[in-house]
Design an enzyme around this catalytic site. Structure first.
Site, short mmCIF file in Angstrom:
data_model
loop_
_atom_site.label_atom_id
_atom_site.label_comp_id
_atom_site.label_asym_id
_atom_site.label_seq_id
_atom_site.Cartn_x
_atom_site.Cartn_y
_atom_site.Cartn_z
N ASP A 294 10.37 -0.45 0.47
CA ASP A 294 10.27 -1.72 1.20
C ASP A 294 9.66 -1.50 2.59
O ASP A 294 9.48 -2.43 3.36
CB ASP A 294 11.62 -2.44 1.28
CG ASP A 294 12.63 -1.71 2.13
OD1 ASP A 294 12.43 -0.51 2.41
OD2 ASP A 294 13.64 -2.32 2.51
N SER A 295 9.28 -0.25 2.86
CA SER A 295 8.48 0.04 4.07
C SER A 295 7.15 -0.70 3.97
O SER A 295 6.42 -0.80 4.97
CB SER A 295 8.24 1.54 4.22
OG SER A 295 7.66 2.07 3.05
N ASP B 203 12.54 0.10 -4.30
CA ASP B 203 13.57 -0.34 -3.36
C ASP B 203 14.05 -1.75 -3.66
O ASP B 203 13.24 -2.62 -3.97
CB ASP B 203 12.99 -0.38 -1.93
CG ASP B 203 13.27 0.88 -1.15
OD1 ASP B 203 14.22 1.60 -1.49
OD2 ASP B 203 12.53 1.14 -0.18
N LYS C 292 16.31 2.21 -5.67
CA LYS C 292 16.88 2.82 -4.46
C LYS C 292 17.56 1.72 -3.64
O LYS C 292 16.96 0.67 -3.41
CB LYS C 292 15.80 3.53 -3.64
CG LYS C 292 16.36 4.14 -2.35
CD LYS C 292 15.41 5.15 -1.74
CE LYS C 292 14.26 4.55 -0.98
NZ LYS C 292 14.64 3.71 0.19
N GLU D 5 20.00 1.03 -0.05
CA GLU D 5 20.56 1.58 1.20
C GLU D 5 22.08 1.43 1.14
O GLU D 5 22.59 0.31 0.99
CB GLU D 5 19.94 0.86 2.40
CG GLU D 5 18.47 1.18 2.52
CD GLU D 5 17.81 0.69 3.79
OE1 GLU D 5 18.51 0.17 4.69
OE2 GLU D 5 16.58 0.83 3.89
N GLU E 289 17.90 10.00 5.28
CA GLU E 289 16.89 9.66 6.30
C GLU E 289 17.40 9.97 7.69
O GLU E 289 18.50 9.57 8.07
CB GLU E 289 16.51 8.17 6.19
CG GLU E 289 15.50 7.78 7.27
CD GLU E 289 14.67 6.54 6.96
OE1 GLU E 289 14.76 6.00 5.85
OE2 GLU E 289 13.92 6.13 7.88
O1 KIV Z 1 10.89 2.13 2.16
C1 KIV Z 1 10.54 3.32 2.17
O2 KIV Z 1 9.36 3.67 2.13
C2 KIV Z 1 11.59 4.34 2.26
C3 KIV Z 1 11.17 5.71 2.67
C4 KIV Z 1 10.95 5.72 4.12
C5 KIV Z 1 12.13 6.71 2.23
O3 KIV Z 1 12.72 4.04 2.06
#
Ligand code: KIV
Length: 261
Positions: free
Chosen positions: A41-42, A80, A109, A111, A178
């Site tokens: 989600d980056s 994510d 993934k 958090e 992280e």
């Molecule tokens: O969203 C993302 O790209 C991430 C990485 C920074 C691990 O969670």
């Protein structure tokens, strides 16, 4: 997929490499070279220029996830769950199912903090594979400048180790760390049977992840954390090419005969 998941086995005898991708062409570059391709989600900050990842929606993750996953044949893909899409177990299950069904990605993934740990158990019981992202959890930050390394004090270190062990006990498939100190990352990687994948979490993790756009310096205006290594200055190269194109157009050198029907 079962074979692919071997990579997430601690007995996999080499460090795990992971990069992010949000689009088909980047997926094609990464496929088969890195072990894991993360649709992170980056993309909110990196691709859409948002200030943080809190406005990333499930639909954004769905469409970017599909574009990437359709172009990955060899690597594992991980996606994510965006901010506030897994507040409760039922919400997490409903959104996880929709995201995985649409993209055909097999690993999520999330958090994870002490507050939402139980979601791992719930999703695992529904056969949904979860990677627990712990340490710095960027979705809780409006201002990324406020992000600080965690795991410095004994109590913080102990808390993170317990969190990782609990994530493992509840069925997570891997732990992403992280911005964690090397001492804490080393302890977690030693005590956990699950592989640890680090971003700013030292060489002691079982694998490493970076944001692809950071690796190639796509955007030279972005502040880069200490843990980012630039392997290429794409920004410079792209600007050079764009300047050359613009000059050619103005000087009527482009399109020449070669590029004309
Ligand atoms: O969203 C993302 O790209 C991430 C990485 C920074 C691990 O969670």
């Amino acid at each position: 997929m079962k074979k692919k998941l071997q990579i997430l086995n601690k007995s996999f005898n080499e460090p795990i490499s992971c990069l992010t991708a949000y689009s088909a062409p980047i997926a094609k570059i990464l496929d088969g070279i890195v072990d894991i391709v993360l649709i992170g989600d980056s993309l909110g900050t990196t691709l859409y220029g948002m200030k943080n990842s809190q406005k990333v929606t499930l639909d954004m993750m769905k469409y970017h996830g599909l574009a990437v996953n359709q172009n990955i044949k060899k690597s594992i893909t991980v996606i994510d769950m965006p901010y506030k899409t897994y507040n409760t177990k039922d919400e997490a299950f409903k959104n996880a199912k929709a995201l995985l069904k649409f993209t055909k990605v097999k690993l999520l993934k999330l958090e994870i903090t002490e507050k939402n740990l139980s979601i791992i158990k719930f999703l695992s019981s529904k056969n949904i594979n979860v990677i627990a992202h712990i340490g710095v959890t960027p979705q809780s930050f409006k201002d990324f400048k406020k992000i600080k390394v965690v795991g410095k004090t004994n109590s913080e270190s102990k808390r993170l180790i317990e969190l990782a062990l609990n994530a493992e006990r509840l069925g997570a498939k891997a732990i992403l760390l992280e911005c964690v100190t090397k001492e804490t990352a080393k302890k977690i990687s030693t005590v956990c049977k699950l592989p640890t994948i680090g971003i700013g979490a030292s060489k002691y993790c079982d694998g490493q992840v970076l944001v692809f756009d950071d690796l190639i310096k796509m955007d030279s205006t972005q502040h880069m954390p200490k843990f980012v290594k630039n392997y290429l200055n794409f920004n410079n190269l792209a600007k050079k090419a764009v300047r050359k194109f613009s000059k050619d157009v103005k000087q009527k050198k482009f399109p020449s005969k070669q590029f004309t029907y």
